[in-house]
Scaffold this motif. Structure first.
Motif, PDB file in Angstrom:
ATOM      1  N   LYS A  23      42.087 -55.018 -37.363  1.00 22.05           N
ATOM      2  CA  LYS A  23      41.142 -56.021 -36.845  1.00 22.05           C
ATOM      3  C   LYS A  23      41.476 -56.252 -35.372  1.00 22.05           C
ATOM      4  O   LYS A  23      42.636 -56.460 -35.010  1.00 22.05           O
ATOM      5  N   GLN A  35      44.438 -58.021 -33.731  1.00 15.32           N
ATOM      6  CA  GLN A  35      44.619 -59.376 -34.241  1.00 15.32           C
ATOM      7  C   GLN A  35      45.764 -59.385 -35.240  1.00 15.32           C
ATOM      8  O   GLN A  35      45.914 -58.462 -36.053  1.00 15.32           O
ATOM      9  N   THR A  36      46.572 -60.442 -35.196  1.00 18.42           N
ATOM     10  CA  THR A  36      47.740 -60.547 -36.079  1.00 18.42           C
ATOM     11  C   THR A  36      47.785 -61.926 -36.731  1.00 18.42           C
ATOM     12  O   THR A  36      47.106 -62.857 -36.301  1.00 18.42           O
ATOM     13  N   THR A  37      48.635 -62.034 -37.745  1.00 24.95           N
ATOM     14  CA  THR A  37      48.910 -63.326 -38.368  1.00 24.95           C
ATOM     15  C   THR A  37      49.824 -64.112 -37.430  1.00 24.95           C
ATOM     16  O   THR A  37      50.383 -63.541 -36.482  1.00 24.95           O
ATOM     17  N   LEU A  43      46.445 -57.658 -38.962  1.00 26.71           N
ATOM     18  CA  LEU A  43      45.348 -57.930 -39.883  1.00 26.71           C
ATOM     19  C   LEU A  43      44.455 -56.703 -39.948  1.00 26.71           C
ATOM     20  O   LEU A  43      44.379 -55.934 -38.981  1.00 26.71           O
ATOM     21  N   TYR A  44      43.781 -56.517 -41.068  1.00 25.15           N
ATOM     22  CA  TYR A  44      42.899 -55.371 -41.276  1.00 25.15           C
ATOM     23  C   TYR A  44      41.513 -55.887 -41.608  1.00 25.15           C
ATOM     24  O   TYR A  44      41.345 -57.010 -42.079  1.00 25.15           O
ATOM     25  N   GLU A  45      40.508 -55.055 -41.377  1.00 27.20           N
ATOM     26  CA  GLU A  45      39.127 -55.422 -41.665  1.00 27.20           C
ATOM     27  C   GLU A  45      38.521 -54.343 -42.554  1.00 27.20           C
ATOM     28  O   GLU A  45      38.693 -53.163 -42.294  1.00 27.20           O
ATOM     29  N   THR A  69      38.567 -59.848 -43.970  1.00 28.71           N
ATOM     30  CA  THR A  69      39.844 -59.733 -43.270  1.00 28.71           C
ATOM     31  C   THR A  69      40.938 -59.648 -44.325  1.00 28.71           C
ATOM     32  O   THR A  69      41.003 -60.484 -45.232  1.00 28.71           O
ATOM     33  N   GLU A  71      45.086 -59.467 -45.151  1.00 29.61           N
ATOM     34  CA  GLU A  71      46.372 -59.854 -44.589  1.00 29.61           C
ATOM     35  C   GLU A  71      47.455 -58.815 -44.828  1.00 29.61           C
ATOM     36  O   GLU A  71      48.536 -58.910 -44.257  1.00 29.61           O
ATOM     37  N   THR A  72      47.170 -57.832 -45.674  1.00 26.07           N
ATOM     38  CA  THR A  72      48.137 -56.796 -46.022  1.00 26.07           C
ATOM     39  C   THR A  72      47.443 -55.444 -45.993  1.00 26.07           C
ATOM     40  O   THR A  72      46.302 -55.328 -46.435  1.00 26.07           O
ATOM     41  N   ARG A 104      38.305 -63.862 -46.268  1.00 23.53           N
ATOM     42  CA  ARG A 104      39.655 -63.322 -46.109  1.00 23.53           C
ATOM     43  C   ARG A 104      40.272 -63.125 -47.489  1.00 23.53           C
ATOM     44  O   ARG A 104      39.951 -63.854 -48.422  1.00 23.53           O
ATOM     45  N   THR A 106      44.203 -61.703 -49.443  1.00 28.60           N
ATOM     46  CA  THR A 106      45.582 -61.290 -49.221  1.00 28.60           C
ATOM     47  C   THR A 106      45.674 -59.781 -49.158  1.00 28.60           C
ATOM     48  O   THR A 106      46.281 -59.225 -48.254  1.00 28.60           O
TER      49      THR A 106
END
Length: 112
Positions: A23, A35-37, A43-45, A69, A71-72, A104, A106
């Motif tokens: 992402k 983009q990151t946490t 982050l992935y899309e 989005t 998170e893993t 979003r 996980t």
């Protein structure tokens, strides 16, 4: 604004349309950044197509495409596979005179 509201997707079929991508966003200087946490994890899309499963012989309503989005990073190929979103949530957002709702999860895994 509502943040991280759990979503119940039972009764829907979710199909991954392509492989997940990192992402990204455009910063104030015009550069594209990943983009990151808050703790720095990427982050992935993932684009998915959601469609309600038919019930009691009724016609299935039209589906829709949405970006999720993640998170893993997914650990398996997902393109054109029926998937399950783990811990799906929606959040409202507002930025630069625009607003909307984001989805979003996980992680995503193969359904079944």
């Amino acid at each position: 604004m509502l943040k991280n509201v759990p979503v119940q997707l039972e009764g829907y079929k979710v199909r991954a349309l392509e492989a997940p991508q990192f992402k990204t966003f455009q910063n104030d200087a015009g550069k594209i950044e990943q983009q990151t946490t808050p703790d720095g994890a990427p982050l992935y899309e993932l684009s998915v197509f959601m469609r309600q499963r038919p019930q009691d012989g009724q016609r299935t309503p039209k589906g829709f495409e949405v970006k999720v989005t993640l998170e893993t990073e997914p650990q398996e190929p997902l393109e054109d596979e029926v998937v399950e979103l783990v811990n799906p949530r929606i959040s409202q957002w507002s930025r630069n005179g625009r607003d909307g709702v984001s989805l979003r999860a996980t992680v995503v895994k193969l359904a079944g």
